[in-house]
Write an enzyme that holds these catalytic residues in place. Structure first.
Site, PDB file in Angstrom:
ATOM      1  N   CYS A  12       0.866  -1.184   0.000  1.00 60.59           N
ATOM      2  CA  CYS A  12       0.000   0.000   0.000  1.00 60.59           C
ATOM      3  C   CYS A  12       0.898   1.229   0.000  1.00 60.59           C
ATOM      4  CB  CYS A  12      -0.983  -0.023   1.164  1.00 60.59           C
ATOM      5  SG  CYS A  12      -0.227  -0.020   2.805  1.00 60.59           S
ATOM      6  N   ASN A  15       2.241   1.315   4.432  1.00 60.50           N
ATOM      7  CA  ASN A  15       2.496   0.032   5.093  1.00 60.50           C
ATOM      8  C   ASN A  15       2.184   0.078   6.596  1.00 60.50           C
ATOM      9  OD1 ASN A  15       5.308  -2.271   5.610  1.00 60.50           O
ATOM     10  ND2 ASN A  15       3.193  -2.746   5.186  1.00 60.50           N
ATOM     11  N   CYS A  17      -1.533   0.649   7.371  1.00 62.62           N
ATOM     12  CA  CYS A  17      -2.977   0.377   7.460  1.00 62.62           C
ATOM     13  C   CYS A  17      -3.392  -0.824   6.602  1.00 62.62           C
ATOM     14  CB  CYS A  17      -3.799   1.607   7.048  1.00 62.62           C
ATOM     15  SG  CYS A  17      -3.575   3.044   8.117  1.00 62.62           S
ATOM     16  N   ARG A  18      -3.464  -0.644   5.292  1.00 64.16           N
ATOM     17  CA  ARG A  18      -4.057  -1.669   4.429  1.00 64.16           C
ATOM     18  C   ARG A  18      -3.163  -2.895   4.239  1.00 64.16           C
ATOM     19  NH1 ARG A  18      -5.113   2.412  -0.311  1.00 64.16           N
ATOM     20  NH2 ARG A  18      -3.214   3.200   0.675  1.00 64.16           N
ATOM     21  N   SER A  19      -1.892  -2.690   3.865  1.00 64.92           N
ATOM     22  CA  SER A  19      -1.079  -3.888   3.559  1.00 64.92           C
ATOM     23  C   SER A  19      -0.727  -4.706   4.802  1.00 64.92           C
ATOM     24  CB  SER A  19       0.160  -3.545   2.719  1.00 64.92           C
ATOM     25  OG  SER A  19       1.023  -2.660   3.360  1.00 64.92           O
ATOM     26  N   ASP A 131      -8.048   4.155   0.852  1.00 66.45           N
ATOM     27  CA  ASP A 131      -7.107   4.541   1.914  1.00 66.45           C
ATOM     28  C   ASP A 131      -7.909   4.992   3.140  1.00 66.45           C
ATOM     29  OD1 ASP A 131      -5.217   5.666   3.530  1.00 66.45           O
ATOM     30  OD2 ASP A 131      -4.225   6.786   1.934  1.00 66.45           O
TER      31      ASP A 131
HETATM   32  P1  4NP Z   1      -1.797   2.780   4.149  1.00 65.66           P
HETATM   33  O1  4NP Z   1      -2.427   4.115   4.738  1.00 65.66           O
HETATM   34  O2  4NP Z   1      -1.223   3.120   2.794  1.00 65.66           O
HETATM   35  O3  4NP Z   1      -2.977   1.876   4.034  1.00 65.66           O
HETATM   36  O4  4NP Z   1      -0.764   2.328   5.131  1.00 65.66           O
HETATM   37  C1  4NP Z   1      -1.713   5.320   4.830  1.00 65.66           C
HETATM   38  C2  4NP Z   1      -0.851   5.523   5.878  1.00 65.66           C
HETATM   39  C3  4NP Z   1      -0.188   6.727   6.005  1.00 65.66           C
HETATM   40  C4  4NP Z   1      -0.397   7.709   5.060  1.00 65.66           C
HETATM   41  C5  4NP Z   1      -1.246   7.502   3.996  1.00 65.66           C
HETATM   42  C6  4NP Z   1      -1.905   6.298   3.880  1.00 65.66           C
HETATM   43  N1  4NP Z   1       0.262   8.948   5.188  1.00 65.66           N
HETATM   44  O5  4NP Z   1      -0.016   9.853   4.401  1.00 65.66           O
HETATM   45  O6  4NP Z   1       1.105   9.089   6.105  1.00 65.66           O
END
Ligand code: 4NP
Length: 166
Positions: A12, A15, A17-19, A131
């Site tokens: 993602c 790294n 939340c989703r992955s 996201d």
């Molecule tokens: P992820 O979510 O891609 O599912 O881990 C996010 C985590 C952090 C951020 C964006 C999306 N960020 O902008 O810091």
């Protein structure tokens, strides 16, 4: 018989939340199938902001409500070597996929062409996993629903490609 080890990486943006959620859900499913010594699972982000950090607390809490513990995971950034090593490199959304495709084009001897994780879903086929980072708790539930659905399809795909896995 050759001992096949299938390598799967979920990717993602951050790294956190989703992955890692996909990592935990699929790890649980693979363990229940007794295939944890045959299928290697990892996750990473296209971005570098959260390297070394544990999963977002909201993602960890939502997963734990479904008996999935992801607190041991730590964020890392995807590398060209990952594209050389993993049989599946699965992007959570279209932006992640575009970043991975750029890396893939620049990587000699890449193994698998990156694709969208939701290609293995029946209920959410070919969709992006939204996201959840800037949203509410509901977003994390949707992430889990989508990931659980696609994980079954992914395991079925692996079994089809490696019929002697069990
Ligand atoms: P992820 O979510 O891609 O599912 O881990 C996010 C985590 C952090 C951020 C964006 C999306 N960020 O902008 O810091």
């Amino acid at each position: 018989m050759t001992e096949a080890t299938v390598r799967v990486m979920f990717v993602c943006l951050g790294n956190i939340c989703r992955s890692p959620t996909a990592h935990g859900v699929f790890r649980h499913m693979v363990a229940e199938a007794g295939l944890d010594d045959r299928i290697e699972i990892a996750s990473s982000g296209t971005g570098d902001w959260h390297i070394g950090k544990p999963p977002d607390q909201r993602a960890a809490s939502a997963a734990l409500k479904r008996q999935i513990d992801i607190d041991d995971l730590r964020a890392q950034q995807v590398t060209a070597d990952d594209l050389r090593a993993f049989d599946y490199v699965l992007a959570m959304d279209a932006d992640n996929l575009a970043s991975l495709q750029t890396l893939y084009q620049a990587t000699a001897d890449a193994r698998a062409e990156p694709s969208l994780f939701m290609r293995y879903s029946t209920a959410y086929r070919d969709q992006s996993v939204p996201d959840p980072y800037f949203g509410g708790e509901q977003g994390f539930e949707r992430v889990l629903d989508m990931i659980e659905d696609a994980s079954s399809g992914l395991l079925a795909d692996i079994r089809q490609r490696w019929p002697d896995l069990d």
